[in-house]
Design a protein around this motif. Structure first.
Motif, PDB file in Angstrom:
ATOM      1  N   ALA A   4      -0.429 -16.829   5.809  1.00  0.00           N
ATOM      2  CA  ALA A   4       0.021 -16.115   6.850  1.00  0.00           C
ATOM      3  C   ALA A   4      -0.404 -14.464   6.700  1.00  0.00           C
ATOM      4  O   ALA A   4      -0.299 -13.911   5.686  1.00  0.00           O
ATOM      5  CB  ALA A   4       1.586 -16.017   6.938  1.00  0.00           C
ATOM      6  N   PRO A   5      -0.728 -13.852   7.863  1.00  0.00           N
ATOM      7  CA  PRO A   5      -1.009 -12.457   7.756  1.00  0.00           C
ATOM      8  C   PRO A   5       0.266 -11.673   7.286  1.00  0.00           C
ATOM      9  O   PRO A   5       1.583 -12.065   7.629  1.00  0.00           O
ATOM     10  CB  PRO A   5      -1.217 -12.159   9.178  1.00  0.00           C
ATOM     11  N   LEU A   6       0.143 -10.339   6.674  1.00  0.00           N
ATOM     12  CA  LEU A   6       1.103  -9.459   6.333  1.00  0.00           C
ATOM     13  C   LEU A   6       1.944  -8.996   7.548  1.00  0.00           C
ATOM     14  O   LEU A   6       1.380  -8.841   8.633  1.00  0.00           O
ATOM     15  CB  LEU A   6       0.462  -8.259   5.560  1.00  0.00           C
ATOM     16  N   ASP A   7       3.286  -8.903   7.255  1.00  0.00           N
ATOM     17  CA  ASP A   7       4.240  -8.624   8.158  1.00  0.00           C
ATOM     18  C   ASP A   7       4.876  -7.442   8.239  1.00  0.00           C
ATOM     19  O   ASP A   7       5.337  -6.596   8.891  1.00  0.00           O
ATOM     20  CB  ASP A   7       5.353  -9.521   8.346  1.00  0.00           C
ATOM     21  N   ARG A   8       4.340  -6.482   7.137  1.00  0.00           N
ATOM     22  CA  ARG A   8       4.593  -5.257   6.959  1.00  0.00           C
ATOM     23  C   ARG A   8       3.011  -4.418   6.393  1.00  0.00           C
ATOM     24  O   ARG A   8       2.383  -5.027   5.708  1.00  0.00           O
ATOM     25  CB  ARG A   8       5.577  -4.888   5.948  1.00  0.00           C
ATOM     26  N   ILE A   9       3.020  -3.029   6.750  1.00  0.00           N
ATOM     27  CA  ILE A   9       1.863  -2.395   6.315  1.00  0.00           C
ATOM     28  C   ILE A   9       1.807  -2.053   4.868  1.00  0.00           C
ATOM     29  O   ILE A   9       3.119  -1.723   4.464  1.00  0.00           O
ATOM     30  CB  ILE A   9       1.716  -1.090   7.258  1.00  0.00           C
ATOM     31  N   LEU A  10       0.945  -2.450   4.324  1.00  0.00           N
ATOM     32  CA  LEU A  10       0.686  -2.042   2.635  1.00  0.00           C
ATOM     33  C   LEU A  10       0.224  -0.872   2.358  1.00  0.00           C
ATOM     34  O   LEU A  10      -1.158  -0.679   2.840  1.00  0.00           O
ATOM     35  CB  LEU A  10      -0.001  -3.343   1.862  1.00  0.00           C
ATOM     36  N   VAL A  11       0.506  -0.040   1.743  1.00  0.00           N
ATOM     37  CA  VAL A  11       0.181   1.154   1.165  1.00  0.00           C
ATOM     38  C   VAL A  11      -0.913   0.790  -0.313  1.00  0.00           C
ATOM     39  O   VAL A  11      -0.469   0.189  -0.902  1.00  0.00           O
ATOM     40  CB  VAL A  11       1.105   2.165   0.741  1.00  0.00           C
ATOM     41  N   SER A  75       4.342   2.691  -6.124  1.00  0.00           N
ATOM     42  CA  SER A  75       4.417   1.710  -7.370  1.00  0.00           C
ATOM     43  C   SER A  75       4.696   0.458  -6.647  1.00  0.00           C
ATOM     44  O   SER A  75       4.603  -0.664  -7.003  1.00  0.00           O
ATOM     45  CB  SER A  75       5.530   2.363  -8.153  1.00  0.00           C
ATOM     46  N   ALA A  76       5.773   0.351  -5.659  1.00  0.00           N
ATOM     47  CA  ALA A  76       6.421  -0.616  -5.021  1.00  0.00           C
ATOM     48  C   ALA A  76       5.307  -1.513  -4.238  1.00  0.00           C
ATOM     49  O   ALA A  76       5.216  -2.857  -4.397  1.00  0.00           O
ATOM     50  CB  ALA A  76       7.656  -0.217  -4.190  1.00  0.00           C
ATOM     51  N   HIS A  77       4.397  -0.721  -3.569  1.00  0.00           N
ATOM     52  CA  HIS A  77       3.465  -1.465  -2.760  1.00  0.00           C
ATOM     53  C   HIS A  77       2.250  -1.904  -3.777  1.00  0.00           C
ATOM     54  O   HIS A  77       1.783  -2.907  -3.383  1.00  0.00           O
ATOM     55  CB  HIS A  77       3.043  -0.330  -1.866  1.00  0.00           C
ATOM     56  N   LEU A  78       2.103  -1.260  -4.692  1.00  0.00           N
ATOM     57  CA  LEU A  78       1.203  -1.950  -5.559  1.00  0.00           C
ATOM     58  C   LEU A  78       1.681  -3.155  -6.301  1.00  0.00           C
ATOM     59  O   LEU A  78       0.801  -4.257  -6.400  1.00  0.00           O
ATOM     60  CB  LEU A  78       0.840  -0.920  -6.755  1.00  0.00           C
ATOM     61  N   ASP A  79       2.942  -3.346  -6.490  1.00  0.00           N
ATOM     62  CA  ASP A  79       3.381  -4.610  -6.903  1.00  0.00           C
ATOM     63  C   ASP A  79       3.206  -5.624  -5.851  1.00  0.00           C
ATOM     64  O   ASP A  79       3.093  -6.883  -6.046  1.00  0.00           O
ATOM     65  CB  ASP A  79       4.954  -4.473  -7.227  1.00  0.00           C
ATOM     66  N   ARG A  80       3.463  -5.321  -4.409  1.00  0.00           N
ATOM     67  CA  ARG A  80       3.206  -6.230  -3.238  1.00  0.00           C
ATOM     68  C   ARG A  80       1.771  -6.448  -3.507  1.00  0.00           C
ATOM     69  O   ARG A  80       1.662  -7.757  -3.117  1.00  0.00           O
ATOM     70  CB  ARG A  80       3.908  -5.427  -2.202  1.00  0.00           C
ATOM     71  N   ALA A  81       0.986  -5.824  -3.591  1.00  0.00           N
ATOM     72  CA  ALA A  81      -0.553  -5.931  -3.441  1.00  0.00           C
ATOM     73  C   ALA A  81      -0.714  -7.161  -4.471  1.00  0.00           C
ATOM     74  O   ALA A  81      -1.553  -8.102  -4.307  1.00  0.00           O
ATOM     75  CB  ALA A  81      -1.302  -4.831  -3.454  1.00  0.00           C
ATOM     76  N   VAL A  82      -0.367  -6.883  -5.851  1.00  0.00           N
ATOM     77  CA  VAL A  82      -0.506  -7.826  -6.826  1.00  0.00           C
ATOM     78  C   VAL A  82       0.121  -8.824  -6.530  1.00  0.00           C
ATOM     79  O   VAL A  82      -0.728 -10.015  -6.692  1.00  0.00           O
ATOM     80  CB  VAL A  82       0.085  -7.055  -8.195  1.00  0.00           C
ATOM     81  N   ALA A  83       1.112  -9.191  -5.948  1.00  0.00           N
ATOM     82  CA  ALA A  83       1.612 -10.286  -5.704  1.00  0.00           C
ATOM     83  C   ALA A  83       0.825 -11.116  -4.519  1.00  0.00           C
ATOM     84  O   ALA A  83       1.002 -12.368  -4.332  1.00  0.00           O
ATOM     85  CB  ALA A  83       3.238 -10.134  -5.104  1.00  0.00           C
ATOM     86  N   THR A 155      -6.815  -5.058  10.508  1.00  0.00           N
ATOM     87  CA  THR A 155      -6.029  -5.812   9.446  1.00  0.00           C
ATOM     88  C   THR A 155      -4.535  -6.047   9.881  1.00  0.00           C
ATOM     89  O   THR A 155      -4.095  -7.225   9.534  1.00  0.00           O
ATOM     90  CB  THR A 155      -5.818  -4.735   8.304  1.00  0.00           C
ATOM     91  N   TYR A 156      -3.941  -5.209  10.639  1.00  0.00           N
ATOM     92  CA  TYR A 156      -2.628  -5.692  11.194  1.00  0.00           C
ATOM     93  C   TYR A 156      -2.577  -5.970  12.795  1.00  0.00           C
ATOM     94  O   TYR A 156      -1.786  -5.423  13.372  1.00  0.00           O
ATOM     95  CB  TYR A 156      -1.719  -4.360  10.904  1.00  0.00           C
ATOM     96  N   ALA A 157      -3.369  -6.662  13.308  1.00  0.00           N
ATOM     97  CA  ALA A 157      -3.789  -7.229  14.501  1.00  0.00           C
ATOM     98  C   ALA A 157      -2.416  -8.006  15.185  1.00  0.00           C
ATOM     99  O   ALA A 157      -2.016  -7.627  16.219  1.00  0.00           O
ATOM    100  CB  ALA A 157      -4.604  -7.998  14.716  1.00  0.00           C
ATOM    101  N   ASN A 158      -1.570  -8.412  14.183  1.00  0.00           N
ATOM    102  CA  ASN A 158      -0.336  -9.081  14.534  1.00  0.00           C
ATOM    103  C   ASN A 158       0.851  -8.002  14.645  1.00  0.00           C
ATOM    104  O   ASN A 158       1.794  -8.443  15.214  1.00  0.00           O
ATOM    105  CB  ASN A 158       0.149  -9.781  13.235  1.00  0.00           C
ATOM    106  N   LEU A 184     -12.748  -6.004   9.907  1.00  0.00           N
ATOM    107  CA  LEU A 184     -12.675  -6.430  11.246  1.00  0.00           C
ATOM    108  C   LEU A 184     -11.817  -7.959  11.343  1.00  0.00           C
ATOM    109  O   LEU A 184     -12.051  -8.390  12.241  1.00  0.00           O
ATOM    110  CB  LEU A 184     -14.286  -6.527  11.832  1.00  0.00           C
ATOM    111  N   ALA A 185     -11.105  -8.076  10.513  1.00  0.00           N
ATOM    112  CA  ALA A 185     -10.293  -9.298  10.331  1.00  0.00           C
ATOM    113  C   ALA A 185      -9.113  -9.014   9.923  1.00  0.00           C
ATOM    114  O   ALA A 185      -8.806  -7.975   9.384  1.00  0.00           O
ATOM    115  CB  ALA A 185     -11.029 -10.290   9.611  1.00  0.00           C
ATOM    116  N   ASP A 186      -8.116  -9.763  10.095  1.00  0.00           N
ATOM    117  CA  ASP A 186      -6.778  -9.380   9.706  1.00  0.00           C
ATOM    118  C   ASP A 186      -6.374  -9.961   8.450  1.00  0.00           C
ATOM    119  O   ASP A 186      -7.227 -10.389   7.650  1.00  0.00           O
ATOM    120  CB  ASP A 186      -5.665 -10.126  10.789  1.00  0.00           C
ATOM    121  N   SER A 187      -5.146  -9.531   7.915  1.00  0.00           N
ATOM    122  CA  SER A 187      -4.988 -10.210   6.624  1.00  0.00           C
ATOM    123  C   SER A 187      -4.908 -11.600   6.150  1.00  0.00           C
ATOM    124  O   SER A 187      -4.758 -11.756   5.042  1.00  0.00           O
ATOM    125  CB  SER A 187      -3.531  -9.198   6.123  1.00  0.00           C
ATOM    126  N   SER A 188      -4.915 -12.363   7.160  1.00  0.00           N
ATOM    127  CA  SER A 188      -5.160 -13.742   6.870  1.00  0.00           C
ATOM    128  C   SER A 188      -6.814 -14.259   6.823  1.00  0.00           C
ATOM    129  O   SER A 188      -7.010 -15.301   6.749  1.00  0.00           O
ATOM    130  CB  SER A 188      -4.269 -14.647   7.806  1.00  0.00           C
TER     131      SER A 188
END
Length: 235
Positions: A4-11, A75-83, A155-158, A184-188
């Motif tokens: 699924a594409p990301l539902d929040r913007i990731l820093v 820091s929180a968003h880096l954890d999200r990226a790793v996950a 990336t966040y076309a959704n 030129l593609a979304d996060s999925s």
């Protein structure tokens, strides 16, 4: 594997070398003009350009906060990226970064350099990091020679519709002679479906020339490309 594409913007916290690879640039091209990184996130691009004697500005709504709050968000968003990399492992090719461990270490180094420069910029009166969000930027017309747009528009076309994408690109072209957008593609991994119509509108209505250029950058396993927009001769 369907992700699924990301539902929040990731820093994100990319480094200078990754930017060059992502946008198909070399160091001389970047240092030879004024550059806007939008959104800059927690990348060290502006810090690296300025340290090399170049001119760069990062714009991001994140910068409205102070260094401590920004550090906590990063820091929180880096954890999200790793996950995310673990959750969608089949999508990612991290061999260039030394696998997941190398990827995380590289992101942490970039975020540390960003935070140090962001803090120094704030204490010195500011200027390199501007709190701003598309599609309205606080810069005069033709301020920059080049603008780089990493992991936002398509990336966040959704999260953003076609009208927003068109308004964002028009605003980016207002302040810059050239704009490069990647990916030129979304996060999925789904290619942006309105790209052809968007490019046609920019050409016919705004006189903006564009091309899609294959990219050697491989964060994901699927092939990707970069959109390059330039003002036409009459623009």
């Amino acid at each position: 594997m369907s992700v699924a594409p990301l539902d929040r913007i990731l820093v994100t916290s990319r480094d200078f070398d990754e930017y060059l690879l992502m946008f198909g640039l070399d160091e001389h091209e970047v240092l030879g003009t004024s550059v806007l990184d939008c959104p800059g996130g927690a990348s060290d691009f502006t810090a690296a350009v300025c340290a090399r004697g170049g001119t760069a500005v990062s714009a991001d709504p994140l910068y409205a906060a102070g260094p401590d709050e920004v550090g906590a968000v990063v820091s929180a968003h880096l954890d999200r990226a790793v996950a995310r990399a673990a959750e969608a492992a089949a999508m990612y090719d991290l061999g260039w970064a030394g696998g997941v461990d190398g990827y995380v270490a590289r992101r942490r180094r970039a975020s540390a350099r960003f935070l140090a420069d962001f803090t120094a910029d704030r204490s010195g009166g500011g200027g390199r990091y501007v709190a701003a969000a598309l599609p309205a930027l606080p810069f005069a017309d033709h301020t920059f020679g080049l603008t780089l747009v990493p992991n936002l528009l398509f990336t966040y076309a959704n999260l953003f519709d076609g009208r927003w994408h068109l308004a964002a690109l028009r605003e980016l072209m207002r302040v810059s002679a050239e704009v490069r957008v990647h990916p030129l593609a979304d996060s999925s991994g789904t290619p942006y479906p309105l790209l052809a119509a968007l490019r046609e509108e920019l050409a016919l209505v705004d006189g903006i020339d564009s091309e899609v250029r294959a990219s050697a950058y491989r964060l994901h396993r699927y092939p990707d490309a970069t959109l390059i927009c330039r003002r036409g001769e009459a623009g």
